[in-house]
Motif scaffolding. Structure first.
Motif, PDB file in Angstrom:
ATOM      1  N   GLY A 140      -0.736  16.623  -3.862  1.00 33.16           N
ATOM      2  CA  GLY A 140      -0.982  15.230  -3.468  1.00 33.16           C
ATOM      3  C   GLY A 140      -0.267  14.916  -2.143  1.00 33.16           C
ATOM      4  N   TYR A 141       0.184  13.466  -2.093  1.00 36.73           N
ATOM      5  CA  TYR A 141       0.834  12.835  -0.875  1.00 36.73           C
ATOM      6  C   TYR A 141       2.342  12.856  -1.528  1.00 36.73           C
ATOM      7  CZ  TYR A 141      -2.894  12.167   1.823  1.00 36.73           C
ATOM      8  OH  TYR A 141      -4.190  12.251   2.524  1.00 36.73           O
ATOM      9  N   ALA A 142       3.143  13.422  -0.941  1.00 41.90           N
ATOM     10  CA  ALA A 142       4.502  13.406  -1.413  1.00 41.90           C
ATOM     11  C   ALA A 142       5.447  12.697  -0.351  1.00 41.90           C
ATOM     12  CB  ALA A 142       5.328  15.080  -1.296  1.00 41.90           C
ATOM     13  N   LEU A 143       6.596  12.184  -0.684  1.00 44.58           N
ATOM     14  CA  LEU A 143       7.263  11.452   0.248  1.00 44.58           C
ATOM     15  C   LEU A 143       8.056  12.305   1.187  1.00 44.58           C
ATOM     16  CD1 LEU A 143       8.642   8.564  -2.007  1.00 44.58           C
ATOM     17  CD2 LEU A 143       6.968   8.124  -0.189  1.00 44.58           C
ATOM     18  N   THR A 144       8.250  11.755   2.307  1.00 45.06           N
ATOM     19  CA  THR A 144       8.949  12.753   3.320  1.00 45.06           C
ATOM     20  C   THR A 144      10.554  12.008   3.053  1.00 45.06           C
ATOM     21  OG1 THR A 144       8.857  11.094   5.000  1.00 45.06           O
ATOM     22  CG2 THR A 144       7.263  12.966   4.979  1.00 45.06           C
ATOM     23  N   GLU A 145      11.599  12.409   3.971  1.00 43.08           N
ATOM     24  CA  GLU A 145      12.926  11.800   3.887  1.00 43.08           C
ATOM     25  C   GLU A 145      12.882  10.426   4.190  1.00 43.08           C
ATOM     26  OE1 GLU A 145      17.307  12.274   5.815  1.00 43.08           O
ATOM     27  OE2 GLU A 145      15.904  14.042   6.035  1.00 43.08           O
ATOM     28  N   HIS A 146      12.002  10.116   5.378  1.00 42.17           N
ATOM     29  CA  HIS A 146      11.751   8.702   5.696  1.00 42.17           C
ATOM     30  C   HIS A 146      11.238   7.889   4.889  1.00 42.17           C
ATOM     31  CE1 HIS A 146      13.166   9.511   9.841  1.00 42.17           C
ATOM     32  NE2 HIS A 146      12.535  10.489   9.851  1.00 42.17           N
ATOM     33  N   GLY A 147      10.344   8.514   3.929  1.00 37.88           N
ATOM     34  CA  GLY A 147       9.648   7.875   3.002  1.00 37.88           C
ATOM     35  C   GLY A 147      10.410   7.587   1.735  1.00 37.88           C
ATOM     36  N   HIS A 148      11.168   8.302   1.594  1.00 35.29           N
ATOM     37  CA  HIS A 148      12.425   7.879   0.477  1.00 35.29           C
ATOM     38  C   HIS A 148      13.299   7.046   0.738  1.00 35.29           C
ATOM     39  CE1 HIS A 148      11.460  11.116  -2.797  1.00 35.29           C
ATOM     40  NE2 HIS A 148      11.259  11.919  -1.555  1.00 35.29           N
ATOM     41  N   ARG A 149      13.582   6.925   2.182  1.00 36.65           N
ATOM     42  CA  ARG A 149      14.542   5.836   2.542  1.00 36.65           C
ATOM     43  C   ARG A 149      13.885   4.326   2.538  1.00 36.65           C
ATOM     44  NH1 ARG A 149      16.824   8.663   8.198  1.00 36.65           N
ATOM     45  NH2 ARG A 149      17.880  10.260   7.346  1.00 36.65           N
ATOM     46  N   LEU A 150      12.705   4.527   2.777  1.00 31.42           N
ATOM     47  CA  LEU A 150      11.822   3.238   2.634  1.00 31.42           C
ATOM     48  C   LEU A 150      11.555   2.521   1.386  1.00 31.42           C
ATOM     49  CD1 LEU A 150      10.418   0.974   4.287  1.00 31.42           C
ATOM     50  CD2 LEU A 150       8.195   2.582   4.181  1.00 31.42           C
ATOM     51  N   MET A 151      11.577   3.760   0.166  1.00 24.39           N
ATOM     52  CA  MET A 151      11.346   3.185  -1.203  1.00 24.39           C
ATOM     53  C   MET A 151      12.141   1.998  -1.598  1.00 24.39           C
ATOM     54  SD  MET A 151       8.590   4.535  -2.689  1.00 24.39           S
ATOM     55  CE  MET A 151       9.010   4.411  -4.395  1.00 24.39           C
ATOM     56  N   ILE A 180       0.801  -1.207  -0.125  1.00 26.65           N
ATOM     57  CA  ILE A 180      -0.293  -0.124  -0.068  1.00 26.65           C
ATOM     58  C   ILE A 180       0.917   1.313  -0.102  1.00 26.65           C
ATOM     59  CG2 ILE A 180      -1.631   1.215   1.452  1.00 26.65           C
ATOM     60  CD1 ILE A 180      -2.816  -1.337   2.306  1.00 26.65           C
ATOM     61  N   PHE A 181       1.907   1.176   0.939  1.00 26.57           N
ATOM     62  CA  PHE A 181       3.053   2.481   0.717  1.00 26.57           C
ATOM     63  C   PHE A 181       3.551   2.665  -0.616  1.00 26.57           C
ATOM     64  CE2 PHE A 181       7.238   3.082   0.708  1.00 26.57           C
ATOM     65  CZ  PHE A 181       7.690   4.547   1.270  1.00 26.57           C
ATOM     66  N   LEU A 182       3.909   1.544  -1.368  1.00 29.62           N
ATOM     67  CA  LEU A 182       4.437   1.901  -2.822  1.00 29.62           C
ATOM     68  C   LEU A 182       3.226   2.278  -3.628  1.00 29.62           C
ATOM     69  CD1 LEU A 182       6.396  -1.451  -3.210  1.00 29.62           C
ATOM     70  CD2 LEU A 182       7.283   0.871  -3.215  1.00 29.62           C
ATOM     71  N   ALA A 183       2.177   1.725  -3.443  1.00 31.30           N
ATOM     72  CA  ALA A 183       0.807   2.361  -4.404  1.00 31.30           C
ATOM     73  C   ALA A 183       0.659   3.814  -4.024  1.00 31.30           C
ATOM     74  CB  ALA A 183      -0.391   1.745  -4.117  1.00 31.30           C
ATOM     75  N   VAL A 184       0.784   4.337  -2.923  1.00 29.12           N
ATOM     76  CA  VAL A 184       0.480   5.689  -2.570  1.00 29.12           C
ATOM     77  C   VAL A 184       1.755   6.658  -3.130  1.00 29.12           C
ATOM     78  CG1 VAL A 184       0.168   7.613  -1.009  1.00 29.12           C
ATOM     79  CG2 VAL A 184      -0.865   5.269  -0.585  1.00 29.12           C
ATOM     80  N   ALA A 185       3.053   6.118  -3.046  1.00 32.82           N
ATOM     81  CA  ALA A 185       4.171   6.784  -3.386  1.00 32.82           C
ATOM     82  C   ALA A 185       4.083   6.814  -4.798  1.00 32.82           C
ATOM     83  CB  ALA A 185       5.238   6.129  -2.699  1.00 32.82           C
ATOM     84  N   ARG A 186       3.581   5.628  -5.561  1.00 26.60           N
ATOM     85  CA  ARG A 186       3.653   6.061  -7.051  1.00 26.60           C
ATOM     86  C   ARG A 186       2.714   6.843  -7.459  1.00 26.60           C
ATOM     87  NH1 ARG A 186       4.965  -0.351  -7.024  1.00 26.60           N
ATOM     88  NH2 ARG A 186       7.361  -0.255  -7.129  1.00 26.60           N
ATOM     89  N   ALA A 187       1.425   6.927  -6.734  1.00 20.81           N
ATOM     90  CA  ALA A 187       0.125   7.408  -7.328  1.00 20.81           C
ATOM     91  C   ALA A 187       0.095   8.933  -6.912  1.00 20.81           C
ATOM     92  CB  ALA A 187      -1.222   6.704  -6.900  1.00 20.81           C
ATOM     93  N   GLU A 188       0.723   9.266  -5.624  1.00 14.53           N
ATOM     94  CA  GLU A 188       0.607  10.338  -4.916  1.00 14.53           C
ATOM     95  C   GLU A 188      -0.671  10.708  -4.608  1.00 14.53           C
ATOM     96  OE1 GLU A 188       2.669  13.025  -7.537  1.00 14.53           O
ATOM     97  OE2 GLU A 188       4.595  12.315  -7.187  1.00 14.53           O
ATOM     98  N   SER A 189      -1.617   9.696  -4.300  1.00 11.85           N
ATOM     99  CA  SER A 189      -2.881   9.812  -4.115  1.00 11.85           C
ATOM    100  C   SER A 189      -3.508   8.732  -3.370  1.00 11.85           C
ATOM    101  CB  SER A 189      -3.824  10.356  -5.385  1.00 11.85           C
ATOM    102  OG  SER A 189      -4.902  10.219  -5.384  1.00 11.85           O
ATOM    103  N   LEU A 190      -4.250   8.967  -2.149  1.00 14.26           N
ATOM    104  CA  LEU A 190      -5.096   7.836  -1.723  1.00 14.26           C
ATOM    105  C   LEU A 190      -6.125   7.359  -2.481  1.00 14.26           C
ATOM    106  CD1 LEU A 190      -5.467   9.122   2.109  1.00 14.26           C
ATOM    107  CD2 LEU A 190      -3.431   7.757   1.087  1.00 14.26           C
ATOM    108  N   SER A 191      -6.757   8.007  -3.297  1.00 16.76           N
ATOM    109  CA  SER A 191      -7.835   7.711  -3.943  1.00 16.76           C
ATOM    110  C   SER A 191      -7.305   6.816  -5.179  1.00 16.76           C
ATOM    111  CB  SER A 191      -8.623   8.847  -4.408  1.00 16.76           C
ATOM    112  OG  SER A 191      -8.096   9.822  -5.174  1.00 16.76           O
ATOM    113  N   ARG A 192      -6.098   7.346  -5.906  1.00 14.67           N
ATOM    114  CA  ARG A 192      -5.667   6.488  -6.963  1.00 14.67           C
ATOM    115  C   ARG A 192      -5.024   5.258  -6.663  1.00 14.67           C
ATOM    116  NH1 ARG A 192      -4.326  12.090  -9.047  1.00 14.67           N
ATOM    117  NH2 ARG A 192      -2.100  11.833  -7.979  1.00 14.67           N
ATOM    118  N   ALA A 193      -4.367   5.362  -5.468  1.00 17.80           N
ATOM    119  CA  ALA A 193      -3.716   4.212  -5.053  1.00 17.80           C
ATOM    120  C   ALA A 193      -4.785   3.121  -4.543  1.00 17.80           C
ATOM    121  CB  ALA A 193      -2.861   4.363  -3.812  1.00 17.80           C
TER     122      ALA A 193
END
Length: 300
Positions: A54-65, A8-21
């Motif tokens: 939309g939803y942008a990755l934080t620094e922690h989010g980028h590290r998790l990718m 789910i994290f990957l889907a949001v990161a790629r779509a930058e949206s909860l609804s699209r994810a």
């Protein structure tokens, strides 16, 4: 850490949206939001920040990718191994393609692949633009130029030919075309200039003709305009068997060669199911392209 939460994290990161994810995962956006919140609580880290875009990755989010992508690849490889003994391909595979190949080449190719692999679900996304495989818009894509950036594997599929063409009725009702200068007296059909998504599609600029009087971002629409007698334009040779009204114009003077490329995400190189599909797609497209271009010569 739960793989499903990472998915789910990957889907949001790629779509930058909860609804699209949520749409891509087939779950409601509220559930997506709750799962992201749960993952952030588990990791004690904020993974996204809400912006007007939309939803942008934080620094922690980028590290998790990178770890999340590695887990995704490992999961896909594990699934692949479970089906290694089955005769046909299964699951869902999405391919992105520009509308010329999507309309005139891939239907025949994918029909055969589907018939030989009844457990396989194939999705064909036909759009006149470059596909973003990093955001998983598709499992693989056909491109009209070789990508130079990104974590991608690129394979040349085939060259293809293009010529000027017009309908017989248009040519009968308008001044003859015996050289390039004669084109100045004719209506030109082509791409909308500011919507050319790849330099390889700037056909008219290559041989110095005027800007098109009638234009579209779609190969299929341009072809239909020519069939209706609207003017002269560039046509893929593999399209001509589907448009018997059209004939080549200045075939010895104006001819272009372009290429199709199969583009995949580098992380998918170990997924045998995608490798097998890519091999079938490559063989089928080359065979169909050769067949249609041969037919175009006999019809000319």
């Amino acid at each position: 850490m739960d793989w499903d939460d990472l998915r789910i994290f990957l889907a949001v990161a790629r779509a930058e949206s909860l609804s699209r994810a949520g749409k891509s995962l087939r779950i409601d956006p509220a559930t997506v939001g709750r799962r992201i919140a749960r993952l952030e609580t588990t990791l004690s880290a904020r993974l996204f920040t809400k912006t007007p875009q939309g939803y942008a990755l934080t620094e922690h989010g980028h590290r998790l990718m990178d770890p999340a992508r590695a887990a995704e690849t490992a999961f896909a490889t594990a699934q692949d191994s479970l089906h290694a003994g089955t005769e046909g391909l299964t699951g869902q595979i999405r391919i992105g393609a520009p509308d010329g190949s999507a309309n005139y080449l891939l239907p025949q190719v994918l029909t055969q692949i589907s018939a030989e692999n009844p457990g396989l679900e194939i999705q064909l996304v036909a759009l006149p633009r470059v596909f973003n495989l990093s955001k998983r818009e598709a499992d693989m894509a056909i491109a009209v130029s070789r990508p130079e950036t990104g974590r991608l594997t690129v394979q040349k599929l085939s060259d293809y030919q293009l010529h000027l063409a017009a309908s017989r009725s248009y040519l009968a009702q308008n001044p003859p075309i015996t050289c390039r200068d004669d084109l100045k007296a004719h209506r030109i059909i082509g791409y909308i200039p500011d919507m050319i998504f790849d330099k390889e599609l700037d056909y008219l600029g290559e041989f110095g003709t005027t800007a098109p009087e009638i234009s579209s971002n779609s190969v299929s629409v341009q072809t239909q305009l020519m069939r209706a007698g609207a003017g002269v334009g560039m046509v893929h040779d593999f399209v001509l068997p589907f448009a018997p009204e059209l004939v080549r114009v200045l075939p010895e003077t104006v001819a272009l060669t372009r290429s199709f490329w199969l583009v995949r995400h580098a992380d998918d190189a170990q997924i045998e199911r995608l490798n097998r599909f890519a091999a079938l797609l490559t063989q089928g497209l080359r065979r169909e392209l050769q067949r249609l271009e041969a037919l175009s010569l006999t019809a000319a």
